[in-house]
Design an enzyme around this catalytic site. Structure first.
Site, PDB file in Angstrom:
ATOM      1  N   ARG A   1       0.869  -1.193   0.000  1.00  0.00           N
ATOM      2  CA  ARG A   1       0.000   0.000   0.000  1.00  0.00           C
ATOM      3  C   ARG A   1       0.895   1.228   0.000  1.00  0.00           C
ATOM      4  NH1 ARG A   1      -5.109   1.782   3.764  1.00  0.00           N
ATOM      5  NH2 ARG A   1      -6.098   0.372   2.276  1.00  0.00           N
TER       6      ARG A   1
ATOM      7  N   HIS B   1      -7.621   0.875  -6.038  1.00  0.00           N
ATOM      8  CA  HIS B   1      -7.786   0.102  -4.801  1.00  0.00           C
ATOM      9  C   HIS B   1      -8.481  -1.223  -5.178  1.00  0.00           C
ATOM     10  CE1 HIS B   1      -7.978  -0.856  -0.704  1.00  0.00           C
ATOM     11  NE2 HIS B   1      -8.899  -0.030  -0.258  1.00  0.00           N
TER      12      HIS B   1
ATOM     13  N   GLN C   1     -10.406  -3.819  -2.735  1.00  0.00           N
ATOM     14  CA  GLN C   1     -11.693  -3.293  -2.256  1.00  0.00           C
ATOM     15  C   GLN C   1     -12.824  -3.679  -3.216  1.00  0.00           C
ATOM     16  OE1 GLN C   1     -12.213  -0.913   0.567  1.00  0.00           O
ATOM     17  NE2 GLN C   1     -14.329  -1.449   0.136  1.00  0.00           N
TER      18      GLN C   1
ATOM     19  N   ASP D   1     -17.033   8.123  -0.904  1.00  0.00           N
ATOM     20  CA  ASP D   1     -15.735   7.967  -0.232  1.00  0.00           C
ATOM     21  C   ASP D   1     -15.357   9.350   0.302  1.00  0.00           C
ATOM     22  OD1 ASP D   1     -13.244   7.053   0.618  1.00  0.00           O
ATOM     23  OD2 ASP D   1     -12.372   6.941  -1.395  1.00  0.00           O
TER      24      ASP D   1
ATOM     25  N   CYS E   1     -16.343   2.600   1.288  1.00  0.00           N
ATOM     26  CA  CYS E   1     -15.193   1.712   1.558  1.00  0.00           C
ATOM     27  C   CYS E   1     -14.716   1.838   3.001  1.00  0.00           C
ATOM     28  CB  CYS E   1     -14.065   2.028   0.588  1.00  0.00           C
ATOM     29  SG  CYS E   1     -13.562   3.759   0.621  1.00  0.00           S
TER      30      CYS E   1
ATOM     31  N   ARG F   1     -14.183  -7.527   3.023  1.00  0.00           N
ATOM     32  CA  ARG F   1     -12.762  -7.308   2.690  1.00  0.00           C
ATOM     33  C   ARG F   1     -11.942  -8.526   3.089  1.00  0.00           C
ATOM     34  NH1 ARG F   1     -10.440  -2.578   2.407  1.00  0.00           N
ATOM     35  NH2 ARG F   1      -8.996  -3.718   1.100  1.00  0.00           N
TER      36      ARG F   1
END
Ligand code: CP
Ligand code: NVA
Length: 331
Positions: free
Chosen positions: A108, A135, A138, A232, A273, A318
């Site tokens: 990440r 991402h 996700q 988001d 998310c 997730r």
């Protein structure tokens, strides 16, 4: 013929076919069932993975850790600023070292090019745990969550991303929706839309699947009859806090509130998310409230806590989906 992605890296959804994405969603569902029934699944016993984080995380890190433990693997976590990578060692050298120790590498960080370079040099699967551009892990969790709520299938659903549509999550959702034949709408100010080059790619994919990609500044048009409303945060990790002022001005009209949810379809779900600034119980939330007088940002607390909100199912997914991604690429 069965789908096989063993040995591949998972860097962005553009690299995967519709069949491969559907397979990962199904595999995530299978792992969820195993976990729910307490059925052991230590399928990758003896393997080890490393988690390399240059930005903070709760869900992604914990999903990789729990997923790896459940699969019987060992895990090393390298927190932001604690490895030699970047300051004293190049990405290329880091990749060549970690590739000799570990069976898989999660990364990440900031530039998409970094995770692409790690994957090129490491000789083991590399998983993108979020970059400034994408991402992808996700997305598998998000699509599993949609499948759970709309078992009739993805095709023809209307999915609306509200707000900062050109961020890593917005970009990724546009691509995954196109791949799965979901009609995607980016609803936000023109300044925050995905880049034209990516929109063109998504449009071409959607055309093949018989679905659409729409960019609109018009909230009514955007959310009308939507099945999924997604948002988001307005300033992402790595962006300067000075941006809050302009982002609030640009994005406030796109805050997901009860009025917006009413314009969507009756069975619409709300997704995010996470983490989310739906109240002032965080340091950032409190400081934004102090400076700008807003106690709720991209979504109101009312919508976040409503029956239509599936954000915690999404967060749980997730773990199941990251487990599926690790298993499919390492088996
Ligand atoms: N959604 C998500 O990636 O959460 P974290 O930043 O907590 O990993
Ligand atoms: N766009 C957000 C997503 C967090 C999971 C960020 O990059 O901070």
């Amino acid at each position: 013929m069965g789908v096989n992605i063993a040995g591949r890296s998972f860097l962005k959804l553009l690299d995967f076919t519709t069949e491969e994405i559907e397979y990962l969603i199904q595999l995530s569902q299978d792992f969820k069932n195993l976990k729910r029934t307490g059925t052991p699944h230590r399928y990758l016993e003896g393997k080890n993975i490393v988690l390399l984080f240059e930005k903070t995380s709760t869900r992604t890190r914990c999903s990789f850790e729990v997923g790896a433990y459940d699969l019987g693997m060992g895990v090393t976590y390298l927190e932001p600023g604690t490895s030699q990578m970047g300051s004293k060692e190049s990405i290329e050298d880091t990749a060549r070292v970690l590739g000799r120790f570990y069976d898989g590498i999660e990364y990440r960080g900031f530039a998409q090019e970094t995770v692409e370079e790690l994957a090129e040099k490491a000789k083991v699967p590399v998983w993108n745990g979020l970059t400034d551009d994408f991402h992808p892990t996700q997305m598998i969790a998000d699509m599993l969550t949609i499948k759970e709520n709309f078992p009739q299938g993805f095709h023809g659903l209307k999915f609306v991303f509200m707000g900062d549509a050109g961020n890593n999550v917005g970009n990724s959702l546009m691509v995954v929706c196109a791949k799965l034949g979901i009609n995607f709408v980016a609803c936000g100010p023109k300044e925050q839309m995905p880049k034209a080059e990516l929109v063109e790619k998504a449009e071409a994919i959607a055309a093949e699947r018989g679905s659409t990609v729409t960019l609109t500044e018009d909230v009514d048009e955007g959310v009308r009859d939507a099945n999924v409303i997604y948002t988001d945060i307005w300033v992402s990790m790595g962006e300067p806090k000075e941006l809050w002022n302009t982002r609030i001005k640009l994005l406030k009209p796109y805050q997901v509130n009860a009025e917006i949810m009413k314009k969507a379809a009756k069975d619409a779900i709300f997704m995010h998310c996470l983490p989310s600034y739906h109240d002032n119980k965080t340091e950032v939330g409190a400081s934004v409230e102090k400076e700008f007088g807003l106690s709720e940002l991209e979504v109101t607390d009312e919508v976040f806590e409503s029956r239509q909100s599936v954000v915690f199912d999404e967060a749980e997914n997730r773990m199941h989906s990251i487990k599926a991604i690790m298993y499919a690429t390492l088996k």
